[in-house]
Design an enzyme around this catalytic site. Structure first.
Site: not given
Length: 357
Positions: A121, A143, A185, A225, A235, A239, A243, A246, A250, A262
């Site tokens: 956990r 993330k 990026e 960032k 997000e 935030r 994206n 993206h 994606h 990517h």
């Protein structure tokens, strides 16, 4: 040494940037962690280059290091590889007082981060990104995720590291394509911030320039960032600006089935999206051309035949950012002026000029 501090409600950490920092890993970690077991996780490209070197500095600082590696590539961002790493840690009697260090690129950071977030956990976690893409983007912001079939990053958690250690010298061992993809990026972030950051990337005209300016590119990218993440860690609001590029990126990345990296996909996605907004009169004239010029300067791809595939629409509609029947699209009114436009799902194909199956 350049330091970017990230301060969140439940976690604060520093991003340290300096050439030669890899050999100081043990001393830096010892400032934060007491002696414990450490799972040092890398892919099988990075492990032969740096794993033993980093493990030695950690052992000299009093840590018990277990080196684990996995096959390089996006395919390893899977529940299968995650479970295999967890089994190895369990067999070595790792407990909640121990930690995970990700040593590698974005795939390693995502995978090892989710491992740290879920093992017992949650145990302590540190990022040591070795690719440009990871140094300027994925190592910061918390993330962590694995893919499910062709759906990217669908199983994951927000889990912040205790520290991020960036040694720009690790970029020297990257293949040119792996170096260049990270610039997608960087251009994204510079276009969101504008100002001096955009002026900096206007001076980047070759892959060699990326190596020369990598410390400053990392610091500026992470600084922007961090500011966004500190305002919206999970997000739910601003935030989403990160994206940019993206949604379509994606989609083509998934359809390319490993043939697009990517950062390459983000490059393609940004330009395709911005052309739509510019044609609609919602963006400043010439902004798409300015972005294309900066991306093409280091030979990043600027378009793909996959954009004309009827399958793109299905990927876009099933994007995890699709919420309550709407897709939030990030675009630029001008450099440094990002905006979000919410499009109903049933209008996506028309708005983005995507073919239907």
């Amino acid at each position: 040494m350049q330091t970017v501090s990230v301060t969140l409600p439940n976690q604060s950490y520093d991003v340290l940037i300096e050439r030669g920092l890899l050999d100081q890993t043990g001393a830096l970690v010892a400032k934060l962690w007491s002696p414990r077991r450490i799972a040092l996780v890398s892919d099988d490209n990075v492990a032969p280059l740096y794993q033993e070197r980093v493990a030695k500095t950690l052992e000299q600082a009093g840590f018990e290091v277990h080196c684990y590696d996995f096959p390089a590539g996006e395919a390893s961002k899977s529940l299968t590889v995650l479970a295999d790493l967890a089994r190895k840690m369990a067999a070595a009697a790792f407990n909640r007082d121990d930690g995970v260090i990700a040593l590698g690129g974005g795939v390693t950071g995502d995978l090892a981060g989710l491992l740290a977030a879920t093992y017992m956990r949650g145990i302590r976690f540190i990022q040591i990104p070795t690719s440009l893409l990871a140094q300027v983007d994925s190592s910061v912001g918390g993330k962590t995720a694995v893919d499910l079939d062709t759906i990217k990053n669908i199983i994951g958690a927000f889990y912040e590291p205790d520290l991020v250690i960036i040694d720009p010298d690790t970029l020297q061992t990257l293949k040119q394509r792996d170096l260049i993809e990270g610039y997608g990026e960087i251009v994204k972030t510079a276009s969101l911030e504008g100002g001096d950051f955009w002026k900096l990337i206007e001076t980047i005209d070759s892959p060699a320039d990326l190596l020369t300016h990598s410390p400053e590119l990392s610091a500026r990218s992470i600084g922007y960032k961090a500011k966004v993440v500190m305002a919206d860690e999970t997000e739910s609001g601003t935030r989403q600006l990160l994206n940019f590029g993206h949604t379509l990126g994606h989609a083509v990345e998934a359809l390319a089935d490993g043939d697009l990296r990517h950062g390459e996909a983000v490059s393609i996605g940004m330009l395709a999206l911005m052309q739509v907004f510019e044609d609609a009169g919602l963006s400043e004239t010439g902004i798409t051309a300015a972005l294309k010029d900066r991306l093409a300067a280091v030979d990043l791809p600027t378009t793909s035949p996959l954009l004309t595939s009827p399958l793109v629409l299905d990927k876009v509609k099933n994007d995890k950012k699709n919420r309550h029947g709407h897709l939030n699209l990030v675009y630029l009114k001008a450099l440094g002026e990002p905006e979000i436009k919410s499009i109903p799902t049933e209008e996506i194909s028309t708005f983005l000029h995507l073919p239907e199956a």
